[in-house]
Each structure stands twice: as C-alpha cells, then as structure tokens.
Design an enzyme around this catalytic site. Structure first.
Site, PDB file in Angstrom:
ATOM      1  N   SER A 176       0.852  -1.187   0.000  1.00  0.00           N
ATOM      2  CA  SER A 176       0.000   0.000   0.000  1.00  0.00           C
ATOM      3  C   SER A 176       0.891   1.241   0.000  1.00  0.00           C
ATOM      4  O   SER A 176       2.063   1.177   0.382  1.00  0.00           O
ATOM      5  CB  SER A 176      -0.882   0.006   1.258  1.00  0.00           C
ATOM      6  OG  SER A 176      -1.479   1.272   1.465  1.00  0.00           O
ATOM      7  N   TYR A 189      -1.970  -0.165  10.301  1.00  0.00           N
ATOM      8  CA  TYR A 189      -1.889  -0.612   8.908  1.00  0.00           C
ATOM      9  C   TYR A 189      -0.512  -0.290   8.314  1.00  0.00           C
ATOM     10  O   TYR A 189       0.091  -1.127   7.640  1.00  0.00           O
ATOM     11  CB  TYR A 189      -2.994   0.061   8.110  1.00  0.00           C
ATOM     12  CG  TYR A 189      -3.172  -0.469   6.702  1.00  0.00           C
ATOM     13  CD1 TYR A 189      -3.640  -1.756   6.471  1.00  0.00           C
ATOM     14  CD2 TYR A 189      -2.900   0.336   5.599  1.00  0.00           C
ATOM     15  CE1 TYR A 189      -3.819  -2.236   5.186  1.00  0.00           C
ATOM     16  CE2 TYR A 189      -3.076  -0.133   4.309  1.00  0.00           C
ATOM     17  CZ  TYR A 189      -3.535  -1.421   4.108  1.00  0.00           C
ATOM     18  OH  TYR A 189      -3.708  -1.886   2.821  1.00  0.00           O
TER      19      TYR A 189
END
Length: 334
Positions: A176, A189
């Site tokens: 990501s 995250y």
C-alpha cells in the site's frame, strides 16, 4: 570561445549517440513481452474470497493457469461465486494465512495437484485494513493487523518458496502507499505494510541468485473497489475508549474524524482494474517491476517524491489539510 563551443558540440554528439545506442540495444535485445498463456503452470493466490484476489484468480484462470485460490471461508458466498464463474483449472483452498496448519495443508494439496511445469507464482494478497488513531488502538489491534498483513505473508512465502524457486518464478506482495506515506489514522496498517515491504525487499535480493522475481504492489485509494476498508460509526469508536481517552478525544471530534475518513474512501478509484493489470504484469511479464505505484496521474509525482523528501517537509505537508487544522484546534481547546 570557439574552444568552448567545440567542446559543447562534442558533448552534444556523444549524448545523442549514447541515446541512440541505448534505444537500439532495447530494440535488438527486447525480451519477450508477456506469457501468452499459463498452460502447464500454477499460481497460488491468498485472499480470494473477495476484492483483488477474487478478480485476479478469475483473470489468471481465463489465461490458462491452474489457479489455487486461497479463501478464508471456502464455503462462503465469495468462494462459491469464484468457483461457479471459473474453469475446472481453478481450485478453492481453505487458507487462513495466520494458521500454520492451514498453510501446511494447502502446500500438501498444491504439491499433489501441480501441473507439469510447476508453481510459477505466489501472490500474497490476503490482508485486512482498519483505521484509528494510535491512542484509540490496543496492542491486540496491532497484533491482529500484523499477524495477517505481515506474518501471514511471511508464513505463506517460506512454505511455498521451494516450489517457486524450482520454476524460477514470481513472488508478488500486496502492499500500500501507507507503507511509506505516514498519516493520521493509519498507524497499525502502516506498521504492517512497512514490515511487509522490508521482508519483500530482502527476499528480492536473496531470490535474485535463483532467478526468482519479487514484486510489490502499492495501491492508493481503492476503498470503493474492494471491501477491505472496515466501516464503523463514531459510536463504535467512542464506546471502545476508556475514560481517560474520552477526556482527551471528545465525541464531536471523533464524529468529524469518522466523517472525514469515510468521505476520503469514497473519493478513490471505483474499480480495481489498475491493480489487477499490475498484478497480471508482475506474474506474466518477462521483466516485472520491483514496485508498482498505483495512484491517480495527479498524485503520481507527489507519491514518487514523498519517500525522498526530508522528514520536516513530509510532516509539514499535513498542516495543509483542513482536517489536521481542525483536529489541533478541537483537541487543544480542552
């Protein structure tokens, strides 16, 4: 003056010659583009219940690969849909990447059902996403995120590497932009994805000796294209906080933060084609990239530069956001 002009002309000629030679070499030594079909090869994909894994499994199945589609819920609606829309070359596997036993059993099934050319690629796609400020989180929140997004990939990779090494194939990792873009609400995250990229980078260096290519996929805002983003209300967040944190983070601010996050998710890509195409390229191209940064054209320059900017500059970027300004005002007003 004439001497300087002559030197300039010589440099110009050499530069043009170098460019022409480079282009000629690219044309003469051009490698084959992509695998036209995957006949005889297998691919293992984790996280195929929905989202990118689900779409990639269908795409590779259509290209003739034997697809081992790892699903958390093999009897669920996502797995059933995938099976019904695919050929007999696609096999659903029960695969919880946090389970040593699941990974062991999946490897046994893959080994017993490999096509003649072997396991060409492992796509580590399984993952979860959640958002919360660090002080809204517990150590269990971090454990859960890292166990799936990081250790799940490591567990699966170590198990299947011998098979991929035998074919000089591919290892692909779903990361990501939050692996390097540190911002509000994405602490857990980001930790999991930054660790994932460190693992993949080290693996790429080690696997180069064996001819195995390692690629990292870095999607931007694809919240609408998948169901990975966990939806929750301001009340859900508020109820989780203890009294001390309720004193610090008032309910009005949490409501504002929740609305801002949800609106941000809705502003992203509405389908996952860009990501699927990048994953296909990583699996089938003769020269896959080490990283695929997948953001809008407008954002590309910013995210390309971001990792190289001084920390003082990258931190200052967030002061430009109205949300950060409101946050500072609301939390310091107490």
């Amino acid at each position: 003056m004439n001497h300087i002009l002559f030197i300039g002309q010589v440099i110009g000629i050499f530069s043009i010659s170098a460019i022409l030679l480079f282009l000629l070499a690219k044309l003469v030594c051009r490698p084959p583009g992509v695998m036209q079909d995957g006949y005889g090869y297998a691919v293992l994909i984790t996280g195929c219940d929905s989202g990118f894994g689900h779409q990639l499994a269908r795409s590779l199945d259509q290209r003739g690969f034997v697809v081992f589609a790892g699903c958390l819920c093999p009897e669920g609606a996502g797995a059933r849909s995938l099976q019904s829309l695919s050929s007999t070359n696609l096999r659903i596997l029960k695969l919880d990447v946090t389970s040593d036993e699941d990974v062991k059993q999946a490897k046994k099934i893959v080994q017993e059902n490999l096509p003649e050319k072997g396991l060409w690629a492992v796509v580590n796609n399984a993952g979860i996403s959640d958002w919360a400020e660090i002080e809204w989180s517990t150590i269990e929140d971090f454990h859960n995120m890292v166990d799936i997004n990081l250790f799940g990939c490591i567990r699966t990779s170590i198990a299947f590497l011998p098979l991929v090494r035998a074919t000089k194939g591919r290892m692909v990792f779903m990361s990501s932009i939050f692996s390097f873009f540190n911002c509000l609400n994405m602490g857990a995250y980001s930790v999991s994805k930054r660790g994932l990229e460190a693992f993949a980078d080290c693996l790429r260096v080690e696997m180069a000796s064996f001819g195995v290519k390692v690629s990292i996929i870095q999607p931007g805002n694809f919240g609408q294209a998948t169901n990975i983003v966990r939806m929750k209300t301001a009340y859900d967040i508020w109820e989780k906080l203890d009294d001390d944190r309720k004193q610090r983070f008032n309910q009005h601010y949490i409501k504002l933060a929740n609305e801002y996050f949800l609106s941000t998710c809705k502003s992203g890509f509405k389908n996952g084609d860009l990501v699927i195409n990048a994953m296909l390229h990583a699996v089938t191209s003769a020269k896959p990239r080490c990283r695929y940064l997948l953001v809008s054209t407008m954002d590309m320059c910013f995210f390309k530069l971001f990792p190289f900017l001084p920390t003082a500059v990258t931190d200052a970027v967030f002061t430009l956001s109205s949300m950060y300004t409101k946050r500072k005002q609301m939390l310091h007003a107490k």
